[in-house]
Design a protein around this motif. Structure first.
Motif, mmCIF file in Angstrom:
data_model
loop_
_atom_site.group_PDB
_atom_site.id
_atom_site.type_symbol
_atom_site.label_atom_id
_atom_site.label_comp_id
_atom_site.label_asym_id
_atom_site.label_seq_id
_atom_site.Cartn_x
_atom_site.Cartn_y
_atom_site.Cartn_z
ATOM 1 N N SER A 62 2.258 8.276 6.868
ATOM 2 C CA SER A 62 3.584 8.246 5.935
ATOM 3 C C SER A 62 3.452 7.901 5.090
ATOM 4 C CB SER A 62 4.188 7.365 7.203
ATOM 5 O OG SER A 62 4.430 6.243 7.023
ATOM 6 N N GLU A 63 5.046 8.214 4.096
ATOM 7 C CA GLU A 63 4.589 7.164 2.695
ATOM 8 C C GLU A 63 5.899 6.830 2.768
ATOM 9 O OE1 GLU A 63 5.576 9.636 -1.894
ATOM 10 O OE2 GLU A 63 4.074 11.173 -0.267
ATOM 11 N N ASN A 64 5.611 6.171 1.232
ATOM 12 C CA ASN A 64 6.563 4.287 1.395
ATOM 13 C C ASN A 64 7.710 5.049 0.246
ATOM 14 O OD1 ASN A 64 8.175 2.532 -0.198
ATOM 15 N ND2 ASN A 64 6.105 0.809 1.375
ATOM 16 N N PRO A 65 8.855 5.526 0.227
ATOM 17 C CA PRO A 65 9.503 5.911 -0.655
ATOM 18 C C PRO A 65 9.918 6.149 -1.922
ATOM 19 C CG PRO A 65 11.214 5.978 1.056
ATOM 20 C CD PRO A 65 9.425 5.345 1.748
ATOM 21 N N GLN A 66 9.736 4.242 -1.414
ATOM 22 C CA GLN A 66 9.750 3.098 -3.000
ATOM 23 C C GLN A 66 8.382 2.989 -3.276
ATOM 24 O OE1 GLN A 66 11.359 -0.054 -0.393
ATOM 25 N NE2 GLN A 66 13.551 0.403 -0.733
ATOM 26 N N THR A 67 7.618 2.880 -2.671
ATOM 27 C CA THR A 67 6.055 2.292 -4.056
ATOM 28 C C THR A 67 5.648 3.637 -3.958
ATOM 29 O OG1 THR A 67 5.045 2.015 -1.608
ATOM 30 C CG2 THR A 67 6.417 0.694 -2.888
ATOM 31 N N GLY A 68 6.007 4.759 -3.221
ATOM 32 C CA GLY A 68 4.890 6.417 -2.991
ATOM 33 C C GLY A 68 3.326 5.855 -2.648
ATOM 34 N N GLN A 69 3.799 4.651 -2.378
ATOM 35 C CA GLN A 69 1.889 4.378 -1.320
ATOM 36 C C GLN A 69 1.902 5.141 -0.111
ATOM 37 O OE1 GLN A 69 2.836 0.129 -1.159
ATOM 38 N NE2 GLN A 69 0.619 0.070 -2.131
ATOM 39 N N THR A 70 0.615 5.312 0.577
ATOM 40 C CA THR A 70 0.154 6.425 1.615
ATOM 41 C C THR A 70 -0.125 5.396 3.084
ATOM 42 O OG1 THR A 70 -0.077 8.523 0.871
ATOM 43 C CG2 THR A 70 -0.962 7.668 2.502
ATOM 44 N N LEU A 71 0.507 5.546 3.696
ATOM 45 C CA LEU A 71 0.231 4.381 5.388
ATOM 46 C C LEU A 71 0.136 5.377 5.707
ATOM 47 C CD1 LEU A 71 4.114 2.474 5.152
ATOM 48 C CD2 LEU A 71 2.305 2.114 3.932
ATOM 49 N N ILE A 72 -1.333 4.498 6.472
ATOM 50 C CA ILE A 72 -2.081 5.560 7.301
ATOM 51 C C ILE A 72 -1.701 4.215 8.845
ATOM 52 C CG2 ILE A 72 -4.160 6.543 8.744
ATOM 53 C CD1 ILE A 72 -4.041 5.333 4.581
ATOM 54 N N GLN A 73 -1.298 5.084 9.930
ATOM 55 C CA GLN A 73 -1.687 4.322 11.542
ATOM 56 C C GLN A 73 -2.676 4.286 12.174
ATOM 57 O OE1 GLN A 73 1.364 4.409 14.456
ATOM 58 N NE2 GLN A 73 1.722 2.093 13.832
ATOM 59 N N LEU A 74 -3.573 3.627 12.400
ATOM 60 C CA LEU A 74 -4.484 4.276 12.843
ATOM 61 C C LEU A 74 -4.774 3.037 14.377
ATOM 62 C CD1 LEU A 74 -7.208 3.325 9.913
ATOM 63 C CD2 LEU A 74 -6.395 5.406 11.024
ATOM 64 N N THR A 75 -4.749 3.695 15.348
ATOM 65 C CA THR A 75 -4.873 3.354 16.308
ATOM 66 C C THR A 75 -6.249 3.748 17.238
ATOM 67 O OG1 THR A 75 -2.781 3.905 17.250
ATOM 68 C CG2 THR A 75 -3.900 3.040 19.241
ATOM 69 N N TRP A 76 -6.878 2.050 17.736
ATOM 70 C CA TRP A 76 -8.750 2.272 17.677
ATOM 71 C C TRP A 76 -8.548 1.624 19.293
ATOM 72 C CZ3 TRP A 76 -12.121 3.142 13.782
ATOM 73 C CH2 TRP A 76 -11.555 3.225 12.379
ATOM 74 N N ARG A 77 -9.533 2.314 19.837
ATOM 75 C CA ARG A 77 -9.543 1.480 21.292
ATOM 76 C C ARG A 77 -11.430 1.282 21.577
ATOM 77 N NH1 ARG A 77 -11.647 4.579 25.730
ATOM 78 N NH2 ARG A 77 -11.677 6.425 24.182
ATOM 79 N N ALA A 78 -11.828 -0.230 21.935
ATOM 80 C CA ALA A 78 -12.810 -0.496 22.274
ATOM 81 C C ALA A 78 -13.396 0.330 23.693
ATOM 82 C CB ALA A 78 -13.098 -2.096 22.343
ATOM 83 N N GLU A 79 -14.183 0.981 23.913
ATOM 84 C CA GLU A 79 -15.001 1.362 24.822
ATOM 85 C C GLU A 79 -15.949 0.139 25.473
ATOM 86 O OE1 GLU A 79 -16.991 4.838 23.871
ATOM 87 O OE2 GLU A 79 -16.285 6.200 24.461
#
Length: 168
Positions: A62-79
């Motif tokens: 997603s993008e923060n419209p106020q700052t123009g920064q790109t937000l990347i939400q990562l979901t990790w799983r421990a095997e």
């Protein structure tokens, strides 16, 4: 350690709270941290699994419209229980050049990988500031894990690469 009381096989999110500074304090500090456990998402095939026993399940942009920064939400799983510290990185690559990146401890260091147990899910958000002449759709996005002591990247369990290409 309070984190040891988190339910196993849960989705863990950890974030730093707001900064606070009293009248006599020269520098602001994080007022509180919060850690939340909830039911994990339905388990589809991971984007890839690394040699350290940690899989990247999903990446949402997603993008923060106020700052123009790109937000990347990562979901990790421990095997498996990693048992050692790992850090994550996200890179925006333009041509053969890393145009921007974010790297550091998973979950901002609030739920360190040595505490992870098999079945733990951890969600974090990485913020990347692209140069003004680039947009999120104009770069290749790479994500991976590394050993903080040496900077060595962990290879994927397939052995073919040391980073996953993400699709915005």
């Amino acid at each position: 350690n309070a984190l040891a009381g988190l339910p196993q096989n849960a989705l863990i999110s950890a974030e730093r709270g707001p900064l606070y500074r009293g009248d006599l304090e020269p520098q602001p500090y994080v007022f509180y941290n919060w850690v939340r456990a909830q039911s994990p998402p339905s388990s589809g095939a991971p984007l890839g699994c690394f040699a350290g026993g940690i899989c990247l399940q999903s990446a949402a942009f997603s993008e923060n419209p106020q700052t123009g920064q790109t937000l990347i939400q990562l979901t990790w799983r421990a095997e498996t229980a990693p048992g050692q510290p790992f850090e994550a990185f996200v890179q925006a690559v333009s041509g053969a050049t890393v145009a921007a990146q974010n790297s550091g401890p998973l979950a901002d260091g609030l739920y360190p990988t040595p505490l992870w147990r098999p079945g733990d899910w951890v969600r974090e958000t990485r913020v990347v500031s692209l140069p003004a002449d680039l947009r999120a759709g104009e770069v290749r996005w790479l994500a991976g894990l590394l050993r903080p002591q040496t900077g060595e990247r962990l290879r994927l369990q397939t052995g073919r690469a040391d980073a996953l290409e993400l699709r915005p």
